[in-house]
Motif scaffolding. Structure first.
Motif, PDB file in Angstrom:
ATOM      1  N   VAL A 329       0.861  -1.173   0.000  1.00  9.33           N
ATOM      2  CA  VAL A 329       0.000   0.000   0.000  1.00  9.33           C
ATOM      3  C   VAL A 329       0.906   1.234   0.000  1.00  9.33           C
ATOM      4  CG1 VAL A 329      -1.750   1.304   1.256  1.00  9.33           C
ATOM      5  CG2 VAL A 329      -1.841  -1.193   1.215  1.00  9.33           C
ATOM      6  N   VAL A 330       0.681   2.146  -0.945  1.00  7.88           N
ATOM      7  CA  VAL A 330       1.530   3.324  -1.087  1.00  7.88           C
ATOM      8  C   VAL A 330       0.666   4.581  -1.023  1.00  7.88           C
ATOM      9  CG1 VAL A 330       3.250   2.082  -2.442  1.00  7.88           C
ATOM     10  CG2 VAL A 330       1.380   3.260  -3.612  1.00  7.88           C
ATOM     11  N   ASP A 331       1.326   5.717  -0.930  1.00 12.89           N
ATOM     12  CA  ASP A 331       0.587   6.977  -0.950  1.00 12.89           C
ATOM     13  C   ASP A 331      -0.028   7.227  -2.326  1.00 12.89           C
ATOM     14  OD1 ASP A 331       1.199   7.441   1.668  1.00 12.89           O
ATOM     15  OD2 ASP A 331       2.838   8.829   1.265  1.00 12.89           O
ATOM     16  N   SER A 332       0.781   7.038  -3.374  1.00 15.69           N
ATOM     17  CA  SER A 332       0.288   7.301  -4.721  1.00 15.69           C
ATOM     18  C   SER A 332       0.953   6.360  -5.713  1.00 15.69           C
ATOM     19  CB  SER A 332       0.554   8.763  -5.122  1.00 15.69           C
ATOM     20  OG  SER A 332       1.931   8.993  -5.290  1.00 15.69           O
ATOM     21  N   VAL A 333       0.205   6.011  -6.748  1.00 14.73           N
ATOM     22  CA  VAL A 333       0.727   5.203  -7.840  1.00 14.73           C
ATOM     23  C   VAL A 333       0.210   5.815  -9.134  1.00 14.73           C
ATOM     24  CG1 VAL A 333      -1.215   3.595  -7.636  1.00 14.73           C
ATOM     25  CG2 VAL A 333       0.874   2.877  -8.817  1.00 14.73           C
ATOM     26  N   SER A 334       1.059   5.880 -10.146  1.00 15.05           N
ATOM     27  CA  SER A 334       0.638   6.464 -11.421  1.00 15.05           C
ATOM     28  C   SER A 334       1.093   5.586 -12.572  1.00 15.05           C
ATOM     29  CB  SER A 334       1.195   7.886 -11.576  1.00 15.05           C
ATOM     30  OG  SER A 334       2.598   7.873 -11.738  1.00 15.05           O
ATOM     31  N   TYR A 335       0.308   5.654 -13.640  1.00 15.56           N
ATOM     32  CA  TYR A 335       0.578   4.888 -14.854  1.00 15.56           C
ATOM     33  C   TYR A 335       0.559   5.864 -16.034  1.00 15.56           C
ATOM     34  CZ  TYR A 335      -1.030   1.238 -11.652  1.00 15.56           C
ATOM     35  OH  TYR A 335      -1.193   0.419 -10.557  1.00 15.56           O
ATOM     36  N   ARG A 336       1.627   5.876 -16.811  1.00 15.90           N
ATOM     37  CA  ARG A 336       1.744   6.782 -17.953  1.00 15.90           C
ATOM     38  C   ARG A 336       2.174   5.984 -19.195  1.00 15.90           C
ATOM     39  NH1 ARG A 336       2.394  12.346 -18.462  1.00 15.90           N
ATOM     40  NH2 ARG A 336       2.590  12.532 -16.200  1.00 15.90           N
ATOM     41  N   ARG A 337       1.436   6.184 -20.268  1.00 15.64           N
ATOM     42  CA  ARG A 337       1.743   5.553 -21.564  1.00 15.64           C
ATOM     43  C   ARG A 337       1.890   4.044 -21.452  1.00 15.64           C
ATOM     44  NH1 ARG A 337       5.210   9.911 -21.671  1.00 15.64           N
ATOM     45  NH2 ARG A 337       7.026   8.566 -21.439  1.00 15.64           N
ATOM     46  N   CYS A 338       1.153   3.416 -20.570  1.00 19.69           N
ATOM     47  CA  CYS A 338       1.149   1.959 -20.481  1.00 19.69           C
ATOM     48  C   CYS A 338       0.174   1.425 -21.536  1.00 19.69           C
ATOM     49  CB  CYS A 338       0.742   1.514 -19.081  1.00 19.69           C
ATOM     50  SG  CYS A 338       1.915   2.052 -17.794  1.00 19.69           S
ATOM     51  N   THR A 339       0.632   0.505 -22.369  1.00 23.37           N
ATOM     52  CA  THR A 339      -0.140   0.107 -23.552  1.00 23.37           C
ATOM     53  C   THR A 339      -0.621  -1.335 -23.515  1.00 23.37           C
ATOM     54  OG1 THR A 339       1.911  -0.417 -24.727  1.00 23.37           O
ATOM     55  CG2 THR A 339       1.009   1.798 -25.022  1.00 23.37           C
ATOM     56  N   THR A 340      -0.254  -2.102 -22.477  1.00 22.89           N
ATOM     57  CA  THR A 340      -0.737  -3.483 -22.380  1.00 22.89           C
ATOM     58  C   THR A 340      -1.499  -3.654 -21.079  1.00 22.89           C
ATOM     59  OG1 THR A 340       1.337  -4.241 -21.367  1.00 22.89           O
ATOM     60  CG2 THR A 340       1.164  -4.384 -23.761  1.00 22.89           C
ATOM     61  N   ALA A 341      -2.620  -4.371 -21.170  1.00 21.91           N
ATOM     62  CA  ALA A 341      -3.486  -4.555 -20.008  1.00 21.91           C
ATOM     63  C   ALA A 341      -2.860  -5.511 -19.003  1.00 21.91           C
ATOM     64  CB  ALA A 341      -4.846  -5.087 -20.461  1.00 21.91           C
ATOM     65  N   VAL A 342      -3.213  -5.337 -17.746  1.00 25.19           N
ATOM     66  CA  VAL A 342      -2.810  -6.305 -16.737  1.00 25.19           C
ATOM     67  C   VAL A 342      -3.725  -7.512 -16.861  1.00 25.19           C
ATOM     68  CG1 VAL A 342      -1.989  -4.486 -15.204  1.00 25.19           C
ATOM     69  CG2 VAL A 342      -4.320  -5.324 -14.955  1.00 25.19           C
ATOM     70  N   PRO A 343      -3.248  -8.697 -16.486  1.00 23.66           N
ATOM     71  CA  PRO A 343      -4.056  -9.909 -16.657  1.00 23.66           C
ATOM     72  C   PRO A 343      -5.371  -9.861 -15.875  1.00 23.66           C
ATOM     73  CG  PRO A 343      -1.758 -10.449 -16.220  1.00 23.66           C
ATOM     74  CD  PRO A 343      -1.907  -8.982 -15.983  1.00 23.66           C
ATOM     75  N   LEU A 344      -6.381 -10.527 -16.404  1.00 23.10           N
ATOM     76  CA  LEU A 344      -7.684 -10.592 -15.761  1.00 23.10           C
ATOM     77  C   LEU A 344      -7.546 -11.257 -14.392  1.00 23.10           C
ATOM     78  CD1 LEU A 344     -10.753 -10.094 -16.140  1.00 23.10           C
ATOM     79  CD2 LEU A 344     -10.899 -12.446 -17.006  1.00 23.10           C
ATOM     80  N   GLY A 345      -8.115 -10.637 -13.370  1.00 18.40           N
ATOM     81  CA  GLY A 345      -8.053 -11.182 -12.027  1.00 18.40           C
ATOM     82  C   GLY A 345      -6.831 -10.779 -11.239  1.00 18.40           C
ATOM     83  N   ALA A 346      -5.943  -9.972 -11.831  1.00 18.50           N
ATOM     84  CA  ALA A 346      -4.733  -9.540 -11.130  1.00 18.50           C
ATOM     85  C   ALA A 346      -5.078  -8.530 -10.036  1.00 18.50           C
ATOM     86  CB  ALA A 346      -3.755  -8.923 -12.122  1.00 18.50           C
ATOM     87  N   THR A 347      -4.194  -8.436  -9.048  1.00 16.12           N
ATOM     88  CA  THR A 347      -4.318  -7.442  -7.992  1.00 16.12           C
ATOM     89  C   THR A 347      -3.057  -6.592  -8.008  1.00 16.12           C
ATOM     90  OG1 THR A 347      -5.653  -8.912  -6.631  1.00 16.12           O
ATOM     91  CG2 THR A 347      -4.615  -7.054  -5.525  1.00 16.12           C
ATOM     92  N   LEU A 348      -3.236  -5.279  -7.989  1.00 19.61           N
ATOM     93  CA  LEU A 348      -2.105  -4.369  -8.126  1.00 19.61           C
ATOM     94  C   LEU A 348      -1.795  -3.644  -6.820  1.00 19.61           C
ATOM     95  CD1 LEU A 348      -2.752  -2.731 -11.616  1.00 19.61           C
ATOM     96  CD2 LEU A 348      -1.477  -4.819 -11.057  1.00 19.61           C
ATOM     97  N   THR A 349      -0.701  -2.896  -6.863  1.00 17.38           N
ATOM     98  CA  THR A 349      -0.325  -2.031  -5.757  1.00 17.38           C
ATOM     99  C   THR A 349      -1.481  -1.094  -5.417  1.00 17.38           C
ATOM    100  OG1 THR A 349       2.002  -2.101  -6.386  1.00 17.38           O
ATOM    101  CG2 THR A 349       1.299  -0.234  -5.039  1.00 17.38           C
ATOM    102  N   ASP A 350      -1.771  -0.970  -4.146  1.00 12.03           N
ATOM    103  CA  ASP A 350      -2.878  -0.136  -3.706  1.00 12.03           C
ATOM    104  C   ASP A 350      -2.353   1.199  -3.221  1.00 12.03           C
ATOM    105  OD1 ASP A 350      -5.399   0.617  -3.130  1.00 12.03           O
ATOM    106  OD2 ASP A 350      -5.748  -0.845  -1.534  1.00 12.03           O
ATOM    107  N   GLY A 351      -3.162   2.250  -3.376  1.00 12.36           N
ATOM    108  CA  GLY A 351      -2.720   3.565  -2.942  1.00 12.36           C
ATOM    109  C   GLY A 351      -3.869   4.520  -2.744  1.00 12.36           C
TER     110      GLY A 351
END
Length: 511
Positions: A329-351
């Motif tokens: 868990v972080v204060d902030s997370v950002s995504y810029r110019r990401c062009t491929t999707a994360v896999p279905l059902g994945a769990t990412l960094t929370d913020g």
């Protein structure tokens, strides 16, 4: 009186005015006072928001114009005017603690760099090695020039406080623990930037590492992926990471390089207990490791990697990053110019805060939002220049997710994407209508009201209503949507219109 009148006449007998005193006529002690005031205005010494930020903005990206102040910053801007001024200023060591060294067109002479180092005496040094703007994208002499410069600089490594470089080619940059050696007791910031990454393979230099580059107080590190792997990842754990690192930015690791395992990168960073900012930019990482995560709850400290930025990073790397670090868990997370999707059902960094920038695929943008954990899940969201923020995506955020294979109780309750979202900022996203945004806010407010506006920690909580909405440069606000927003959202700012039932101006009027 006649004598005085004659003193104002030239050889032709015509009266003339006496010559006005200018700055050129001032005595050295007065000039020195003026120069000291100029140095304060230039934010010496060790300015963190002065020449560093102005030069960085000036050179990234390279502009098509010149700024004379930036081309010749203090003290050279004054010392170059008259030899007397240079002589006076050479006696004040504090003037020469910031070295701006230019390469390429009209380079700084080596003899002048030697003067700078001598005049600065034993004071800490902030060193900036930059390339002047030039239309040419080739310079076969860049590496040789840098080598000659560092023959002069390296004996003074103990005095370095900042080393900030921005060159044409990555291969011209010095490699820490190979070209940069010694004990840099005062070095706080190390930035090694480039325009073109021409390191297309492992240099193999770490096999020849004999001397350490000791940086006990280094806090800010920015460098290319090949340099970082060779200097810090491959020697780890035989050579430890700088113990005080708080900000790390790694950029440009090409897929044609040897494999760079993500697990190796993170393994050397998890021990940096002060790390509060991590940026990965266009770094191609290998995710073939399938072992357990590498961090435990006991290892995770409150400030470790509190701000994470993924720039042009693939969905599988983003997903594996979260798994290896046990879903931090972080204060902030950002995504810029990401062009491929994360896999279905994945769990990412929370913020608490999430930013989406220049994501033009609705599928990618939705996958990043759908993979957010439910516990914290992005109270503040920001979308900027995202064509992926479409009507369809907003409509999906306006209703709970339903899984036909799930148990009945789960289906009845539903699961909302980003259930804690309370603030939305949208800039320059043009693929939706104001009615779509209203539908999102209206649906969430209706469900939140049905639960008695339950807090996230309450047993009956399902989704939060949005308290703040900021939209600029997106689409026209329809009159009927403006009326609804003004009545049902505490604070709204849509282009030039400000509304909402809890805006500061309205509160003052009511009171």
């Amino acid at each position: 009186m006649a004598h005085a009148l004659l003193s104002y006449r030239g050889t032709s007998g015509i009266p003339c005015r006496p010559r006005s005193t200018t700055i050129v006529d001032l005595p050295p002690d007065v000039l020195l006072i003026i120069f000291r005031y100029v140095s304060k205005d230039a934010e010496l010494p060790g300015d963190s928001n002065g020449i560093h930020s102005r030069l960085a903005a000036f050179l990234d990206p390279w502009p098509s114009h010149h700024d004379r102040y930036l081309d010749h910053p203090f003290p050279e801007s004054l010392a170059s005017i008259r030899p007397l001024w240079r002589s006076i200023m050479s006696n004040i060591s504090i003037f020469w603690t910031r070295l701006v060294i230019w390469i390429g067109r009209d380079p700084t002479p080596l003899s002048r760099i030697h003067q700078y180092l001598s005049w600065s005496q034993d004071r800490p040094l902030d060193i900036y090695v930059y390339r002047r703007f030039d239309q040419s994208v080739q310079d076969p002499n860049e590496k040789a020039r840098i080598d000659a410069i560092f023959e002069l600089l390296l004996p003074h490594v103990k005095r370095w406080r900042t080393l900030h470089m921005h060159l044409l080619c990555s291969s011209s940059l010095p490699l820490p623990r190979v070209d940069l050696v010694g004990r840099a007791d005062r070095l706080v910031t190390l930035v090694l930037r480039f325009i073109f990454d021409d390191l297309i393979d492992s240099t193999g230099s770490t096999s020849h590492l004999e001397d350490e580059f000791e940086t006990p107080v280094l806090r800010n590190l920015f460098m290319g992926g090949v340099h970082f792997r060779e200097s810090y990842v491959r020697p780890f754990p035989r050579l430890a990471m700088p113990p005080k690192l708080s900000s790390v930015a790694i950029t440009d690791y090409n897929s044609h390089n040897v494999a760079f395992p993500l697990v190796d990168l993170l393994a050397c960073l998890v021990g940096c207990t002060h790390l509060s900012s991590l940026e990965l930019d266009s770094v191609c990482l290998d995710c073939s490791y399938t072992g357990p995560h590498i961090i435990t709850a006991e290892m995770r400290l409150p400030r470790w990697s509190a701000n994470v930025k993924f720039i042009d990073i693939s969905g599988d790397v983003i997903t594996e990053y979260s798994r290896l670090l046990d879903y931090p868990v972080v204060d902030s997370v950002s995504y810029r110019r990401c062009t491929t999707a994360v896999p279905l059902g994945a769990t990412l960094t929370d913020g608490y805060n999430v930013g989406m920038f220049e994501i033009h695929s609705p599928t990618v943008l939705f996958s990043l939002l759908a993979a957010a954990p439910e516990d914290f899940s992005f109270c503040e969201t920001q979308f900027e220049d995202c064509d992926g923020l479409t009507t369809d995506v907003l409509r999906k955020l306006a209703e709970p997710m339903h899984d036909p294979d799930a148990e009945a109780e789960w289906v009845l309750q539903g699961t909302w994407l980003c259930p804690n979202m309370k603030s939305i900022h949208v800039l320059a996203c043009t693929q939706f209508r104001s009615a779509d945004m209203r539908a999102l806010l209206e649906a969430r407010r209706r469900v939140h009201a049905a639960t008695g506006f339950a807090d996230a920690d309450s047993p009956g909580f399902l989704v939060s209503s949005v308290d703040q909405l900021y939209v600029r440069g997106c689409c026209e606000l329809a009159p009927e949507d403006e009326v609804w927003l003004d009545v049902n959202v505490p604070r709204v700012h849509w282009d030039d219109w400000k509304g909402g039932y809890d805006r500061p101006g309205l509160r003052r009027q009511i009171s």
